[in-house]
Design a protein around this motif. Structure first.
Motif, PDB file in Angstrom:
ATOM      1  N   ALA A 108      43.900  38.016  35.519  1.00  5.87           N
ATOM      2  CA  ALA A 108      43.758  39.476  35.544  1.00  5.87           C
ATOM      3  C   ALA A 108      44.008  40.086  34.165  1.00  5.87           C
ATOM      4  N   MET A 109      45.084  39.676  33.505  1.00  4.75           N
ATOM      5  CA  MET A 109      45.414  40.256  32.201  1.00  4.75           C
ATOM      6  C   MET A 109      44.383  39.895  31.140  1.00  4.75           C
ATOM      7  N   ALA A 110      43.941  38.650  31.140  1.00  2.00           N
ATOM      8  CA  ALA A 110      42.917  38.251  30.174  1.00  2.00           C
ATOM      9  C   ALA A 110      41.621  39.016  30.437  1.00  2.00           C
ATOM     10  N   GLY A 111      41.273  39.188  31.695  1.00  2.00           N
ATOM     11  CA  GLY A 111      40.058  39.931  32.028  1.00  2.00           C
ATOM     12  C   GLY A 111      40.127  41.381  31.592  1.00  2.00           C
ATOM     13  N   ILE A 112      41.276  41.993  31.773  1.00  2.41           N
ATOM     14  CA  ILE A 112      41.448  43.385  31.352  1.00  2.41           C
ATOM     15  C   ILE A 112      41.318  43.509  29.836  1.00  2.41           C
ATOM     16  N   LEU A 113      41.951  42.600  29.101  1.00  2.81           N
ATOM     17  CA  LEU A 113      41.887  42.669  27.640  1.00  2.81           C
ATOM     18  C   LEU A 113      40.494  42.330  27.110  1.00  2.81           C
ATOM     19  N   ILE A 114      39.816  41.400  27.740  1.00  3.21           N
ATOM     20  CA  ILE A 114      38.445  41.085  27.319  1.00  3.21           C
ATOM     21  C   ILE A 114      37.536  42.275  27.570  1.00  3.21           C
ATOM     22  N   THR A 115      37.714  42.940  28.701  1.00  2.00           N
ATOM     23  CA  THR A 115      36.927  44.140  28.987  1.00  2.00           C
ATOM     24  C   THR A 115      37.190  45.220  27.950  1.00  2.00           C
ATOM     25  N   ALA A 116      38.445  45.385  27.545  1.00  2.00           N
ATOM     26  CA  ALA A 116      38.778  46.375  26.522  1.00  2.00           C
ATOM     27  C   ALA A 116      38.128  46.031  25.183  1.00  2.00           C
ATOM     28  N   VAL A 117      38.120  44.755  24.834  1.00  2.00           N
ATOM     29  CA  VAL A 117      37.491  44.325  23.581  1.00  2.00           C
ATOM     30  C   VAL A 117      35.992  44.593  23.623  1.00  2.00           C
ATOM     31  N   LEU A 118      35.361  44.275  24.736  1.00  4.38           N
ATOM     32  CA  LEU A 118      33.923  44.501  24.848  1.00  4.38           C
ATOM     33  C   LEU A 118      33.593  45.993  24.884  1.00  4.38           C
ATOM     34  N   ALA A 119      34.448  46.799  25.499  1.00  2.00           N
ATOM     35  CA  ALA A 119      34.227  48.246  25.529  1.00  2.00           C
ATOM     36  C   ALA A 119      34.388  48.855  24.141  1.00  2.00           C
ATOM     37  N   ALA A 120      35.227  48.235  23.309  1.00  2.00           N
ATOM     38  CA  ALA A 120      35.418  48.712  21.933  1.00  2.00           C
ATOM     39  C   ALA A 120      34.309  48.227  20.997  1.00  2.00           C
ATOM     40  N   ARG A 121      33.378  47.481  21.536  1.00  7.56           N
ATOM     41  CA  ARG A 121      32.215  46.961  20.796  1.00  7.56           C
ATOM     42  C   ARG A 121      32.612  46.116  19.590  1.00  7.56           C
ATOM     43  N   MET A 122      33.613  45.279  19.784  1.00  2.79           N
ATOM     44  CA  MET A 122      34.001  44.351  18.720  1.00  2.79           C
ATOM     45  C   MET A 122      33.048  43.166  18.761  1.00  2.79           C
ATOM     46  N   ASP A 123      32.485  42.850  17.617  1.00  3.50           N
ATOM     47  CA  ASP A 123      31.491  41.786  17.538  1.00  3.50           C
ATOM     48  C   ASP A 123      32.140  40.425  17.334  1.00  3.50           C
ATOM     49  N   GLY A 124      31.450  39.403  17.776  1.00  2.50           N
ATOM     50  CA  GLY A 124      31.889  38.025  17.547  1.00  2.50           C
ATOM     51  C   GLY A 124      32.693  37.472  18.700  1.00  2.50           C
ATOM     52  N   TRP A 125      32.932  36.189  18.620  1.00  2.00           N
ATOM     53  CA  TRP A 125      33.673  35.528  19.681  1.00  2.00           C
ATOM     54  C   TRP A 125      35.176  35.541  19.424  1.00  2.00           C
TER      55      TRP A 125
END
Length: 59
Positions: free
Chosen positions: A14-31
């Motif tokens: 759950a926590m990793a999913g929330i943080l990954i969603t936040a990163v993708l919403a912030a439009r941070m590029d790269g892996w």
């Protein structure tokens, strides 16, 4: 100990999913930001799972 691992499995996902969603919403590029967010979520879930397991065990 089994209860801790069960709660950790759920909390880290759950926590990793929330943080990954936040990163993708912030439009941070790269892996790299995605992997870092997942790692931070997994590490942050450790104390949360430990505290939760202890509280449930004490009931």
């Amino acid at each position: 100990m089994r209860l801790f691992f069960l709660i950790y499995t759920l909390a880290s996902t759950a926590m990793a999913g929330i943080l990954i969603t936040a990163v993708l919403a912030a439009r941070m590029d790269g892996w790299e930001p995605i992997v870092i967010a997942a790692a931070i979520g997994a590490v942050a879930a450790l104390p949360a799972a430990w505290i939760s397991a202890n509280k449930i065990r004490n009931l």
